[in-house]
Motif scaffolding. Sequence first.
Motif, PDB file in Angstrom:
ATOM      1  N   LYS A 170       0.816  -1.209   0.000  1.00 58.28           N
ATOM      2  CA  LYS A 170       0.000   0.000   0.000  1.00 58.28           C
ATOM      3  C   LYS A 170       0.853   1.265   0.000  1.00 58.28           C
ATOM      4  O   LYS A 170       0.528   2.225  -0.693  1.00 58.28           O
ATOM      5  CB  LYS A 170      -0.945  -0.012   1.197  1.00 58.28           C
ATOM      6  N   SER A 171       1.937   1.250   0.746  1.00 60.20           N
ATOM      7  CA  SER A 171       2.743   2.471   0.870  1.00 60.20           C
ATOM      8  C   SER A 171       3.722   2.669  -0.283  1.00 60.20           C
ATOM      9  O   SER A 171       4.021   3.801  -0.644  1.00 60.20           O
ATOM     10  CB  SER A 171       3.503   2.467   2.199  1.00 60.20           C
ATOM     11  N   GLU A 172       4.215   1.586  -0.873  1.00 54.32           N
ATOM     12  CA  GLU A 172       5.283   1.714  -1.870  1.00 54.32           C
ATOM     13  C   GLU A 172       4.854   1.468  -3.316  1.00 54.32           C
ATOM     14  O   GLU A 172       5.488   1.984  -4.236  1.00 54.32           O
ATOM     15  CB  GLU A 172       6.424   0.732  -1.543  1.00 54.32           C
TER      16      GLU A 172
END
Length: 113
Positions: A65-67
């Motif tokens: 989700k973050s990267e």
Amino acid sequence: MIKIYHNPRCSKSRQGLAILEASGKSFETIKYLENNLTSVELQDIIIKLGIKPIDLIRKNEAIWKSEYKGKSLTDNEIIAAMVNHPKLIERPIVINDDKAVIGRPPEAIKDII
């Protein structure tokens, strides 16, 4: 030789391992979080599964989700993400010669053993 790519902390992976143990057949357990897979190994697994690399990704993992989420990634970039962050690899994966299955649900493993 049957192989299971296993994460002992995952309940589905533990259930898959139990299915293999109950089968009485010999198999190799690969703890892929401890022994990182190479891109070549992942490509081989993906071919045996008959899926696209994105289909082997655990899309609810925080690192995804973050990267990576929302980015346009090539198959090679997705494989590199799994090499760099093995937590992203769906589990368990069971391979029996040229057949492979993701053990979700774990009972799917019975189809190839």
